[in-house]
Motif scaffolding. Sequence first.
Motif, mmCIF file in Angstrom:
data_model
loop_
_atom_site.group_PDB
_atom_site.id
_atom_site.type_symbol
_atom_site.label_atom_id
_atom_site.label_comp_id
_atom_site.label_asym_id
_atom_site.label_seq_id
_atom_site.Cartn_x
_atom_site.Cartn_y
_atom_site.Cartn_z
ATOM 1 N N ALA A 60 0.815 -1.215 0.000
ATOM 2 C CA ALA A 60 0.000 0.000 0.000
ATOM 3 C C ALA A 60 0.849 1.265 0.000
ATOM 4 C CB ALA A 60 -0.937 0.005 1.211
ATOM 5 N N VAL A 142 -7.717 2.575 4.492
ATOM 6 C CA VAL A 142 -7.204 1.320 3.942
ATOM 7 C C VAL A 142 -8.069 0.174 4.450
ATOM 8 C CG1 VAL A 142 -4.823 2.112 3.682
ATOM 9 C CG2 VAL A 142 -5.534 1.043 5.829
ATOM 10 N N ARG A 144 -8.374 -4.395 3.869
ATOM 11 C CA ARG A 144 -7.830 -5.583 3.212
ATOM 12 C C ARG A 144 -8.654 -6.812 3.596
ATOM 13 N NH1 ARG A 144 -3.827 -9.264 5.523
ATOM 14 N NH2 ARG A 144 -2.601 -10.324 3.931
ATOM 15 N N LEU A 167 -7.918 3.110 -0.237
ATOM 16 C CA LEU A 167 -7.058 2.080 -0.820
ATOM 17 C C LEU A 167 -7.619 0.716 -0.446
ATOM 18 C CD1 LEU A 167 -3.570 3.540 0.237
ATOM 19 C CD2 LEU A 167 -4.962 4.152 -1.768
ATOM 20 N N LEU A 169 -7.191 -3.146 -0.805
ATOM 21 C CA LEU A 169 -6.259 -4.202 -1.203
ATOM 22 C C LEU A 169 -7.076 -5.435 -1.569
ATOM 23 C CD1 LEU A 169 -4.530 -2.164 0.468
ATOM 24 C CD2 LEU A 169 -3.103 -4.096 1.129
ATOM 25 N N ILE A 209 -4.538 -3.040 -5.994
ATOM 26 C CA ILE A 209 -4.980 -2.011 -5.057
ATOM 27 C C ILE A 209 -5.873 -1.048 -5.837
ATOM 28 C CG2 ILE A 209 -4.311 -0.205 -3.450
ATOM 29 C CD1 ILE A 209 -1.593 -1.596 -3.174
#
Length: 242
Positions: A60, A142, A144, A167, A169, A209
């Motif tokens: 990232a 972020v 994930r 972002l 992932l 991403i």
Amino acid sequence: MKDLLKNGSEKLNINLSDNQISQLIKYSDLLVEWNKKINLTAITDETGIATKHFLDSLTAVKTGYVNGRVIDVGTGAGFPGLVLKIAKPDIKLTLLDSLNKRIKFLQTVSDELSLDGIEFVHSRAEDGGMNRAFRGQFDTVVSRAVANMTVLSEWCIPFLKVGGRFLALKGPLADEELSAAERAISILGGKVEQVMEVEIPFTDLSHKIIIVKKVRQTPMKYPRKPGIAAKNPIEQCYNLRK
């Protein structure tokens, strides 16, 4: 593990000091120890933790948007947020998770590694996104391996300032998820800026991403109450109205 982290970070063009690598190794030890008491990860071998958790999270940084005030939504065992804090200690990090046992683990890791500038929030994403202390307050969000892109966008975009980046992932289904999520992203005030493909060093794995820029305020009705985004995704609601 030390060599994997040192060489792997170099392949990602990320410079980690000996102290930062030592922090990651200590993090790994605590992860394995705590995983015997609570379910944090299915990956417990040194190589797997180094590559599939740590180096994967570090990708990232390559976006250039891990800065300022950052929140990791649904952080779990701290991936990617806590790894990013180790790599970029100047960021102000918020770790949000719905399970208090995981929050306690993250607090322990932070204390053991002498990290500061971290806020720990025990909350569901939907509740956090409606909280004035967090809504529209972050430069970067972020996340994930939490949910599909449509649902994840509803959970994450409300946290962003206008001009901030989300972002996500993602794995091999990123393009398919994104195609289904584009209308929802727009409704939530976002615009897809880039899809970055990254390879995880010393593995045959790669992921993408998805970078979303927040271009206008999220309508106040989002995020909806807990559970609704997954049961009735924005895209589905929009299709039903057409």
